[in-house]
Write a protein that holds these residues in place. Structure first.
Motif, PDB file in Angstrom:
ATOM      1  N   GLU A  22     -10.124  47.498 -28.776  1.00 42.56           N
ATOM      2  CA  GLU A  22      -9.337  46.411 -28.187  1.00 42.56           C
ATOM      3  C   GLU A  22      -8.723  46.844 -26.871  1.00 42.56           C
ATOM      4  O   GLU A  22      -8.187  47.944 -26.749  1.00 42.56           O
ATOM      5  N   TRP A  23      -8.812  45.975 -25.867  1.00 47.54           N
ATOM      6  CA  TRP A  23      -8.073  46.133 -24.619  1.00 47.54           C
ATOM      7  C   TRP A  23      -6.881  45.192 -24.642  1.00 47.54           C
ATOM      8  O   TRP A  23      -7.029  44.025 -24.986  1.00 47.54           O
ATOM      9  N   ALA A  38      -4.506  49.956 -24.928  1.00 50.63           N
ATOM     10  CA  ALA A  38      -5.744  49.794 -25.686  1.00 50.63           C
ATOM     11  C   ALA A  38      -5.533  50.291 -27.101  1.00 50.63           C
ATOM     12  O   ALA A  38      -4.520  50.920 -27.421  1.00 50.63           O
ATOM     13  N   ALA A  39      -6.521  50.004 -27.956  1.00 52.01           N
ATOM     14  CA  ALA A  39      -6.525  50.507 -29.326  1.00 52.01           C
ATOM     15  C   ALA A  39      -7.883  51.134 -29.594  1.00 52.01           C
ATOM     16  O   ALA A  39      -8.919  50.580 -29.223  1.00 52.01           O
ATOM     17  N   VAL A  47      -5.481  53.555 -33.614  1.00 55.91           N
ATOM     18  CA  VAL A  47      -4.419  54.200 -32.841  1.00 55.91           C
ATOM     19  C   VAL A  47      -4.248  53.457 -31.527  1.00 55.91           C
ATOM     20  O   VAL A  47      -5.233  53.166 -30.839  1.00 55.91           O
ATOM     21  N   GLU A  48      -3.016  53.144 -31.170  1.00 51.15           N
ATOM     22  CA  GLU A  48      -2.736  52.459 -29.906  1.00 51.15           C
ATOM     23  C   GLU A  48      -2.463  53.484 -28.812  1.00 51.15           C
ATOM     24  O   GLU A  48      -1.829  54.525 -29.054  1.00 51.15           O
ATOM     25  N   TRP A  59      -8.528  50.237 -12.898  1.00 55.79           N
ATOM     26  CA  TRP A  59      -9.845  50.648 -13.410  1.00 55.79           C
ATOM     27  C   TRP A  59      -9.783  50.788 -14.914  1.00 55.79           C
ATOM     28  O   TRP A  59      -8.805  51.328 -15.466  1.00 55.79           O
ATOM     29  N   LEU A  60     -10.802  50.267 -15.603  1.00 57.40           N
ATOM     30  CA  LEU A  60     -10.944  50.437 -17.043  1.00 57.40           C
ATOM     31  C   LEU A  60     -12.263  51.152 -17.302  1.00 57.40           C
ATOM     32  O   LEU A  60     -13.309  50.728 -16.798  1.00 57.40           O
ATOM     33  N   GLY A  61     -12.217  52.206 -18.085  1.00 62.85           N
ATOM     34  CA  GLY A  61     -13.368  53.094 -18.199  1.00 62.85           C
ATOM     35  C   GLY A  61     -14.301  52.859 -19.363  1.00 62.85           C
ATOM     36  O   GLY A  61     -15.180  53.686 -19.601  1.00 62.85           O
ATOM     37  N   ALA A  62     -14.147  51.782 -20.111  1.00 60.35           N
ATOM     38  CA  ALA A  62     -15.040  51.549 -21.244  1.00 60.35           C
ATOM     39  C   ALA A  62     -14.985  50.085 -21.649  1.00 60.35           C
ATOM     40  O   ALA A  62     -14.036  49.376 -21.296  1.00 60.35           O
TER      41      ALA A  62
END
Length: 433
Positions: A22-23, A38-39, A47-48, A59-62
């Protein structure tokens, strides 16, 4: 301005990677320190990941569903000042490929600004090349839910013929349905659909991620590697239900209400003491069976996210009330998503129950790498012959599966018959020795 890079932290002992499930942010969002970004999930524990700084997401890497190695950059945040960046060079990253939705969101403001600003007209040739072909000229079916355009005469004719205009491709201006379109629709031998009973052609794609993917992998592993044998036996639980009702009526206020599960847990402890090969883990890669002295009972529980198996540790050291309290505590933690990795691992044998939805019989899938699972079916009142007449009795089936590679059918039957004897004479559950 500086840039702060957040890497995936070590989320558990021995864990080398985690799945992004989750984003909570997108590119362009402003975040505060400690805000959840994220989770991630590993070993069924979620885990959060919080933000350590204030700033703007750049930037988001995934993507959701990706497996991310521990220590890999997952977020870059623009912060005030000249904070050094700990990420890889920007040229090596591909944010547009990693976060398409965020990139789309960031382009919308620019698009709106462009609409406000006069631009130089494009050459006619270029405009024609960029202009999409109208659907109206193609005769393609309209998207589901779109209201068809048609004259009153066409609508009347379609209604009298029992034709749903939403199923008729329109070739008139702006996709309008014409009389010719109705004729062509009928000539093709298209099925006449009565209004309200129209065909639906939509397909929803759902990516299998997080807990659901873990469940799928676990079930596939169990069915592909374990030679299952299932044994079903009926149990008369009339006496057990009477005892349970009396104990609940006289229990202390601070005690948990008894279900049938604590009785089954105590019966199971006694049964595996006589057949320790049932309370075991089979390492089929090494060819070793690990028989456990402690009885750690997994309790298959349905949660909003899917099936989870919290574990009641050392059931052999718990009395009836303690078993009930621990089952309730773990079930609540699993449903709330707060169960820890320790509470979700380490089982040596599992009980699965669907409660009132339990059906007549089931074929439980063994919780790999265990060798046995006991399934509880629903209690039903059935007429049973007592030698002179039929009498109503409360009956329940036990559906139990065993790893036939290490558990013979005879041993499986002996185990289930021992459970049956203890549950039908519940006083025996409390007799030591």
């Amino acid at each position: 301005m500086g840039e702060h890079v957040i890497k995936l932290p070590d989320v558990g002992e021995g864990v080398a990677e985690a799945e992004l499930v989750e984003w909570h942010v997108k590119i362009g969002d402003l975040v505060r320190e400690d805000a959840v970004l994220a989770a991630v999930m590993t070993d069924k524990a979620t885990v959060e990941i919080p933000s350590p700084v204030d700033g703007e997401i750049v930037w988001l890497g995934a993507e959701i569903g990706d497996t991310v190695p521990v220590g890999s950059p997952i977020v870059r945040i623009k912060v005030a000042g000249d904070a050094p960046s700990t990420a890889e060079p920007a040229a090596e990253s591909k944010p547009e490929a990693k976060a398409p939705e965020a990139a789309k969101a960031s382009s919308e403001p620019a698009k709106k600004e462009e609409e406000k600003t006069p631009t130089t007209p494009k050459p006619a040739a270029a405009t024609a090349a960029l202009k999409p072909v109208p659907r109206a000229t193609t005769g393609l079916p309209r998207p589901e839910g779109e209201r068809p355009l048609a004259s009153p005469a066409v609508r009347l004719r379609a209604r009298e013929a029992g034709i749903d205009l939403r199923q008729v491709p329109g070739t008139g201006p702006a996709g309008r349905v014409t009389h010719e379109d109705l004729d062509a629709f009928a000539a093709r031998g298209a099925a006449v659909v009565v209004a309200g009973l129209q065909e639906k052609t939509g397909v929803e794609e759902i990516k299998v991620i997080g807990l659901r993917r873990r469940i799928a992998e676990k079930m596939a592993l169990a069915k592909s590697r374990i030679a299952h044998i299932t044994y079903v036996e009926e149990v008369d639980v009339t006496a057990l239900e009477e005892l349970r009702a009396k104990l609940n009526a006289s229990k202390k206020p601070d005690r948990a209400k008894l279900t049938i599960l604590p009785f089954l847990m105590r019966a199971l402890v006694k049964a595996v003491a006589e057949q320790p090969q049932l309370n075991a883990i089979y390492d089929d890669d090494a060819g070793i069976i690990h028989r456990h002295a402690g009885v750690h009972i997994g309790m298959a529980a349905q949660t909003p996210g899917g099936l989870m198996v919290p574990v009641v540790k050392h059931a052999e050291a718990r009395d009836l009330w303690d078993c009930a309290a621990e089952v309730n505590r773990l079930a609540d933690a699993a449903k709330a998503g707060t169960a820890t990795r320790e509470e979700l691992t380490g089982s040596t044998i599992t009980i699965t129950s669907l409660g009132a939805m339990g059906g007549v019989a089931t074929t439980p899938v063994i919780n790999h790498p265990e060798v046995a699972i006991v399934g509880v079916n629903k209690i039903m009142i059935r007429p049973m012959w007592d030698g002179t007449q039929f009498v109503p009795r409360k009956m329940m089936n036990l559906s139990s599966s065993f790893d036939h590679r290490v558990i013979d059918g005879w041993d499986a039957a002996v185990f289930v018959q021992r459970l049956k004897a203890l549950l039908e004479a519940p006083a025996m559950i409390f007799v030591e020795g």
